[in-house]
Design an enzyme around this catalytic site. Structure first.
Site, mmCIF file in Angstrom:
data_model
loop_
_atom_site.group_PDB
_atom_site.id
_atom_site.type_symbol
_atom_site.label_atom_id
_atom_site.label_comp_id
_atom_site.label_asym_id
_atom_site.label_seq_id
_atom_site.Cartn_x
_atom_site.Cartn_y
_atom_site.Cartn_z
ATOM 1 N N HIS A 187 1.206 1.555 -5.781
ATOM 2 C CA HIS A 187 -0.153 0.992 -5.830
ATOM 3 C C HIS A 187 -1.165 2.069 -6.195
ATOM 4 C CE1 HIS A 187 -3.816 -1.097 -4.750
ATOM 5 N NE2 HIS A 187 -4.080 -0.193 -3.802
ATOM 6 N N HIS A 217 0.843 -1.201 0.000
ATOM 7 C CA HIS A 217 0.000 0.000 0.000
ATOM 8 C C HIS A 217 0.874 1.243 0.000
ATOM 9 C CE1 HIS A 217 -3.010 -2.971 1.541
ATOM 10 N NE2 HIS A 217 -3.770 -2.296 0.689
ATOM 11 N N ASP A 229 -9.022 -1.331 -7.808
ATOM 12 C CA ASP A 229 -8.231 -1.599 -6.602
ATOM 13 C C ASP A 229 -7.853 -3.068 -6.476
ATOM 14 O OD1 ASP A 229 -6.939 -0.906 -4.255
ATOM 15 O OD2 ASP A 229 -8.722 -1.136 -3.009
#
Length: 523
Positions: free
Chosen positions: A218, A214, A328
């Protein structure tokens, strides 16, 4: 009526006088300055100095021409042209005559139309030049970054290559590039300096906890994936410019200041963030709150400074949420190299959380024990019960959206906007072709159908790759699921998924509503 319209009206009425030497020299200097700005070589000091010089020359020219023409018989009343409406002449006379009379100390003169034309044209020239200079890209693109960004319209875009080429600034470059391509910076009058400052601050926040997964890469990956989903499926013709800006913005901030731990870890450790949000969507609330605090507390980073109250209302939240949610969790639907690298990164992030849990005497969260997390089938399960159903729902939604647009034709007025936004600076980056131009975009069924084939193929390949690894050596390369969505279906370590569990999980996934697939992110 704005200055641009006045210029068009007046240009046909009277020619611009031949510029004196000073004016010519000034024009040359300004052209050189523009070239320097394009190459990123000019400073604000140089810009200010040249603008002041240009203003001085133009002012002098205006005074000279006014004196020279003061005795000429060119009164407004004698001008008869269909291209200059009477209300325009009246407005010009009432606006500029009083100032000119005071300056010339000749209160008995009537307004001189040609003098007004010259003054307006000079003002328009400076205003346009300054506007162009102020919006000139201040972000210098290294050659390697330019090379990587040529593939930004592809599904399996290598965001790792972009991050390497940009020296860990993938989010800044992708965010700025896409806002520029869709012409959103000009459309919403966003200061370029604010875009860059905001993007750099986002990168700092994403790097705060040094997360393996994260992180800013990303965020850049999700932002680029949103661009692909919007552009290549035809959804771009359904969304407004405001909605495109909103979803790119949401993608860029969606994991801002992520702690590298799950919501459950925050709850179990009673973190300040969990206490603040009463154990509800702890990380998600923090991402949004921290990002908007960044905008509110820093005027120089507020890219929403010129948005109106109406701009904050979006009519398609569920559809936009589904797009973002799909982006995502999209890497299992991309090529194996990217998917495997992302999964490995998340594995390390989970293991780091497991180490913290061991130090605190807490039980290991699923997938977080370095010594027992080893089931490749969890990845297969994640693909089967979360990724594939999500992409199926998205594909159905896109087909429902785009098909009526194809039947009725793209909304009037969108064609030119979309063409300019989807072509790069050299016009080579557009993915959807029209019969008119390779760099323009039209609405066809080819886009979303090809997209459905693409993600189905990649998911199949990745699923088979995991099956092969699980069959040959279950302990050799057992990587966890990219998110913990499937934890309720798969109990680790090495729990066996029964046939009943598989049926129940698949049935539940299929019952999800077409658009309102809920986003339950645990990491």
């Amino acid at each position: 009526m704005n200055l641009s319209n006045l210029e068009d009206i007046l240009a046909d009425e009277l020619p611009i006088p031949e510029a004196p030497d000073a004016m010519e020299r000034t024009a040359i200097r300004l052209r050189c300055l523009v070239k320097q700005l394009e190459r990123g070589e000019a400073s604000l000091v140089d810009l200010k100095k040249n603008l002041e010089n240009a203003a001085s020359v133009l002012e002098t020219l205006y005074f000279q021409e006014t004196r020279r023409l003061s005795d000429q018989d060119d009164e407004l009343s004698e001008i008869h042209s269909e291209t200059v409406p009477s209300e325009v002449r009246d407005w010009l006379a009432s606006t500029f005559t009083r100032q000119r009379r005071q300056m010339m100390r000749r209160f008995d003169d009537k307004p001189r139309f040609r003098s007004i034309v010259y003054a307006l044209q000079a003002g328009i020239f400076v205003e346009r030049m300054y506007r162009r200079a102020s919006n000139m890209p201040d972000l210098s693109y290294p050659p390697d970054v330019i090379a990587v960004l040529k593939d930004v319209d592809t599904w399996s875009f290598d965001v790792f290559a972009l991050n390497h080429a940009s020296e860990d600034h993938a989010l800044k470059f992708i965010f700025y590039e896409l806002l520029t391509r869709y012409d959103l910076i000009n459309r919403f009058k966003v200061p370029v300096s604010a875009v860059l400052s905001f993007a750099e601050s986002l990168e700092v926040g994403y790097s705060k906890n040094k997360n393996p997964y994260h992180n800013l890469t990303h965020a850049a990956d999700v932002t680029q994936t949103i661009h692909y989903l919007v552009l290549k499926t035809g959804v771009v013709h359904w969304l407004t410019e405001l909605e495109i800006f909103s979803i790119l913005f949401a993608a860029a901030i969606h994991d801002y200041e992520h702690t590298g731990t799950t919501n459950n870890f925050h709850i179990q450790t009673r973190s300040d963030t969990a206490m603040l949000y009463n154990d509800r969507a702890v990380l998600e609330n923090h991402h949004v709150s921290a990002a908007y605090r960044l905008l509110q507390d820093n005027d120089d980073k507020n890219i929403l400074v010129n948005f109106s109250k109406d701009d904050w209302r979006i009519d398609k939240p569920k559809a936009l949420s589904l797009l973002l949610h799909t982006a995502d969790i999209s890497h299992p639907a991309k090529c194996w190299d990217l998917h495997h690298r992302w999964t490995t990164s998340l594995l390390e992030e989970f293991f780091i959380q497991g180490d913290k849990e061991a130090e605190l005497g807490l039980p290991f969260s699923p997938l977080c024990d370095r010594n027992s997390t080893m089931v490749a089938q969890s990845q297969i399960g994640f693909i089967d019960f979360i990724v594939e159903p999500t992409f199926s729902v998205l594909s159905d939604m896109i087909e429902m959206i785009v098909t009526p647009l194809i039947e009725d034709g793209a909304p009037a007025g969108l064609a030119d906007i979309r063409r300019s936004s989807m072509a790069g600076g050299d016009g080579k980056y557009c993915g959807v072709k029209t019969v008119d131009s390779e760099s323009s975009c039209c609405l066809t069924t080819v886009g979303f159908r090809r997209f459905k084939v693409t993600w189905n193929l990649e998911i199949h390949r990745n699923r088979e790759a995991w099956k092969t690894r699980a069959d040959t050596d279950p302990q050799a390369d057992c990587l966890p699921t990219p998110h913990t969505y499937c934890i309720r279906y798969y109990r680790l370590p090495r729990s066996k998924v029964t046939k009943t569990q598989l049926i129940d999980a698949r049935a539940k996934a299929r019952r999800l509503h077409n658009i309102s697939l809920r986003y339950r992110k645990s990491s």
